[in-house]
Scaffold this motif. Structure first.
Motif, PDB file in Angstrom:
ATOM      1  N   UNK A   1      -6.432   4.297  42.180  1.00 40.72           N
ATOM      2  CA  UNK A   1      -6.497   4.699  40.788  1.00 40.72           C
ATOM      3  C   UNK A   1      -5.122   4.930  40.194  1.00 40.72           C
ATOM      4  N   UNK A   2      -5.090   5.246  38.910  1.00 37.40           N
ATOM      5  CA  UNK A   2      -3.836   5.464  38.201  1.00 37.40           C
ATOM      6  C   UNK A   2      -3.974   6.692  37.301  1.00 37.40           C
ATOM      7  N   UNK A   3      -2.850   7.219  36.862  1.00 35.86           N
ATOM      8  CA  UNK A   3      -2.841   8.252  35.833  1.00 35.86           C
ATOM      9  C   UNK A   3      -2.500   7.605  34.500  1.00 35.86           C
ATOM     10  N   UNK A   4      -3.008   8.193  33.421  1.00 34.14           N
ATOM     11  CA  UNK A   4      -2.747   7.676  32.085  1.00 34.14           C
ATOM     12  C   UNK A   4      -2.061   8.722  31.218  1.00 34.14           C
ATOM     13  N   UNK A   5      -1.158   8.254  30.380  1.00 27.85           N
ATOM     14  CA  UNK A   5      -0.619   9.065  29.294  1.00 27.85           C
ATOM     15  C   UNK A   5      -1.191   8.460  28.018  1.00 27.85           C
ATOM     16  N   UNK A   6      -2.120   9.157  27.387  1.00 26.65           N
ATOM     17  CA  UNK A   6      -2.860   8.604  26.247  1.00 26.65           C
ATOM     18  C   UNK A   6      -2.044   8.696  24.961  1.00 26.65           C
ATOM     19  N   UNK A   7      -2.060   7.579  24.180  1.00 22.54           N
ATOM     20  CA  UNK A   7      -1.189   7.512  23.010  1.00 22.54           C
ATOM     21  C   UNK A   7      -1.857   6.961  21.753  1.00 22.54           C
ATOM     22  N   UNK A   8      -3.135   6.617  21.805  1.00 20.45           N
ATOM     23  CA  UNK A   8      -3.785   5.981  20.661  1.00 20.45           C
ATOM     24  C   UNK A   8      -5.291   6.019  20.904  1.00 20.45           C
ATOM     25  N   UNK A   9      -6.073   5.856  19.839  1.00 18.24           N
ATOM     26  CA  UNK A   9      -7.530   5.809  19.982  1.00 18.24           C
ATOM     27  C   UNK A   9      -8.069   4.570  19.265  1.00 18.24           C
ATOM     28  N   UNK A  10      -8.977   3.850  19.923  1.00 19.50           N
ATOM     29  CA  UNK A  10      -9.552   2.651  19.305  1.00 19.50           C
ATOM     30  C   UNK A  10     -10.957   2.423  19.821  1.00 19.50           C
ATOM     31  N   UNK A  11     -11.722   1.637  19.076  1.00 24.02           N
ATOM     32  CA  UNK A  11     -13.064   1.256  19.479  1.00 24.02           C
ATOM     33  C   UNK A  11     -13.152  -0.249  19.646  1.00 24.02           C
ATOM     34  N   UNK A  12     -14.369  -0.746  19.913  1.00 22.18           N
ATOM     35  CA  UNK A  12     -14.588  -2.175  20.121  1.00 22.18           C
ATOM     36  C   UNK A  12     -15.377  -2.750  18.948  1.00 22.18           C
ATOM     37  N   UNK A  13     -15.028  -3.965  18.557  1.00 25.29           N
ATOM     38  CA  UNK A  13     -15.691  -4.608  17.422  1.00 25.29           C
ATOM     39  C   UNK A  13     -16.199  -6.001  17.787  1.00 25.29           C
ATOM     40  N   UNK A  14     -17.193  -6.459  17.034  1.00 22.81           N
ATOM     41  CA  UNK A  14     -17.699  -7.827  17.125  1.00 22.81           C
ATOM     42  C   UNK A  14     -17.224  -8.575  15.889  1.00 22.81           C
ATOM     43  N   UNK A  15     -16.870  -9.843  16.064  1.00 21.27           N
ATOM     44  CA  UNK A  15     -16.512 -10.684  14.928  1.00 21.27           C
ATOM     45  C   UNK A  15     -17.156 -12.060  15.093  1.00 21.27           C
ATOM     46  N   UNK A  16     -17.377 -12.743  13.974  1.00 19.70           N
ATOM     47  CA  UNK A  16     -17.998 -14.070  13.985  1.00 19.70           C
ATOM     48  C   UNK A  16     -17.170 -15.005  13.106  1.00 19.70           C
ATOM     49  N   UNK A  17     -17.566 -16.264  13.057  1.00 18.43           N
ATOM     50  CA  UNK A  17     -16.931 -17.173  12.114  1.00 18.43           C
ATOM     51  C   UNK A  17     -17.247 -16.683  10.706  1.00 18.43           C
ATOM     52  N   UNK A  18     -16.313 -16.846   9.816  1.00 17.33           N
ATOM     53  CA  UNK A  18     -16.493 -16.346   8.453  1.00 17.33           C
ATOM     54  C   UNK A  18     -17.650 -17.067   7.766  1.00 17.33           C
ATOM     55  N   UNK A  19     -18.539 -16.283   7.163  1.00 16.94           N
ATOM     56  CA  UNK A  19     -19.673 -16.849   6.457  1.00 16.94           C
ATOM     57  C   UNK A  19     -20.801 -17.300   7.354  1.00 16.94           C
ATOM     58  N   UNK A  20     -20.715 -16.995   8.648  1.00 17.55           N
ATOM     59  CA  UNK A  20     -21.748 -17.452   9.594  1.00 17.55           C
ATOM     60  C   UNK A  20     -21.953 -16.379  10.662  1.00 17.55           C
ATOM     61  N   UNK A  21     -22.536 -15.239  10.257  1.00 14.95           N
ATOM     62  CA  UNK A  21     -22.663 -14.117  11.191  1.00 14.95           C
ATOM     63  C   UNK A  21     -23.840 -14.239  12.142  1.00 14.95           C
ATOM     64  N   UNK A  22     -24.630 -15.317  12.021  1.00 13.32           N
ATOM     65  CA  UNK A  22     -25.733 -15.561  12.949  1.00 13.32           C
ATOM     66  C   UNK A  22     -26.736 -14.407  13.002  1.00 13.32           C
TER      67      UNK A  22
END
Length: 320
Positions: free
Chosen positions: A155-176
């Motif tokens: 394992x490793x230790x972390x020094x946390x510096x930012x917060x983010x989430x996960x997103x989904x993206x599609x081709x523009x105009x075609x979100x299925x």
């Protein structure tokens, strides 16, 4: 990156946290990175010798004497780290490293590597640290493979510096018809290998009805996944929100992709350091706290349009 032991890797990288402002960040070209070679063109690679370095004595003597911190990074993840048109390494991480280097009296030398090999490189001593939009997860801290649940390292230790989430993206105009992860059942998604996005897709596929599992195609880097989606080879892609938003903003002049749904799995990005390298870990934490206090951190967040993901202090192993 999130959960599979790397959150750009593997377990779920995201979100709801937000880094909303990035969509309005200045237009920089998405450019790729390649082989595992040293990149000396970034701001963070400029020698800090001779400058005032109030925290230099906190570093391990070996690093202080060399004046260099070797950083493992997947330099193809705009706007976190990528190469500009001239080949210079730029982005959020290089800018933060440069600012911390001024506090520590060293230069941070970024070396390119595929995301799913960075922790291995850290363990082998190839790098002193890994800084690559890597999600701090408990599995990574403990050296556990998030997919199998088996221990695969110390394992490793972390020094946390930012917060983010996960997103989904599609081709523009075609979100299925895709708005949530559940909407991916029966469809094909492209992701970067070893990331939280890949972990989320695998976990969601297990919930899908028989015959409607999610087809997952994983690539060495996020740009390859984007190319596949752009060419019509998939229905959707997924990556950390800052990266997805930047691709939507810049790819094809903003005409290639669109974000769909909300961010999920908000979690901290961390600088990874070997478990036994506590002095370096603590020096990095002190340097990060220093640039938060002096305002340099905020300037960098504002520069890249990611102020909503900013933290107010450096935390060690804050990931869950």
């Amino acid at each position: 990156m999130t959960a599979s032991t790397t959150r750009r890797t593997t377990a779920a990288r995201s979100r709801i946290a937000a880094v909303g402002a990035i969509a309005v960040a200045g237009a920089l070209l998405l450019t790729g990175c390649g082989d595992q070679t040293k990149d000396s063109g970034s701001d963070s690679s400029e020698t800090q010798a001779g400058t005032s370095a109030p925290l230099a004595d906190k570093l391990p003597k070996e690093i202080r004497d060399k004046g260099v911190v070797k950083v493992g990074s997947d330099i193809a993840y705009a706007p976190v780290e990528f190469k500009d048109d001239s080949g210079k390494v730029v982005g959020i991480d290089p800018d933060l490293a440069d600012a911390m280097g001024k506090q520590l009296g060293v230069k941070f030398e970024f070396e390119n590597g595929t995301f799913d090999t960075l922790i291995t490189g850290l363990r082998s001593g190839r790098y002193d640290m890994a800084m690559s939009a890597m999600t701090d997860t408990k599995d990574r801290q403990d050296g556990v493979d998030s997919e199998t649940g088996k221990k695969v390292g110390e394992g490793v230790d972390f020094v946390d510096y930012f917060t983010a989430g996960v997103s989904i993206y599609t081709k523009k105009g075609d979100d299925q018809g895709i708005k949530t992860w559940a909407d991916l059942c029966g469809k094909k998604i492209v992701v970067q290998r070893g990331t939280v996005s890949e972990d989320l897709a695998k976990a969601e596929s297990e919930k899908c009805p028989a015959g409607k599992k999610i087809t997952i195609e994983a690539f060495d880097n996020d740009q390859q996944a984007q190319t596949r989606l752009r060419a019509g080879g998939a229905d959707a892609g997924s990556s950390d929100f800052p990266v997805a938003a930047y691709a939507v903003k810049t790819s094809g002049g903003g005409n290639d992709f669109q974000l769909v749904g909300e961010q999920v799995e908000a979690a901290p990005y961390g600088i990874a350091v070997a478990k036994d390298d506590t002095q370096l870990r603590d020096a990095l934490q002190a340097a990060l706290d220093a640039i938060i206090a002096n305002g340099e951190y905020k300037k960098i967040m504002d520069k890249w349009g990611v102020a909503e993901g900013a933290v107010d202090k450096a935390t060690v192993n804050g990931g869950k």
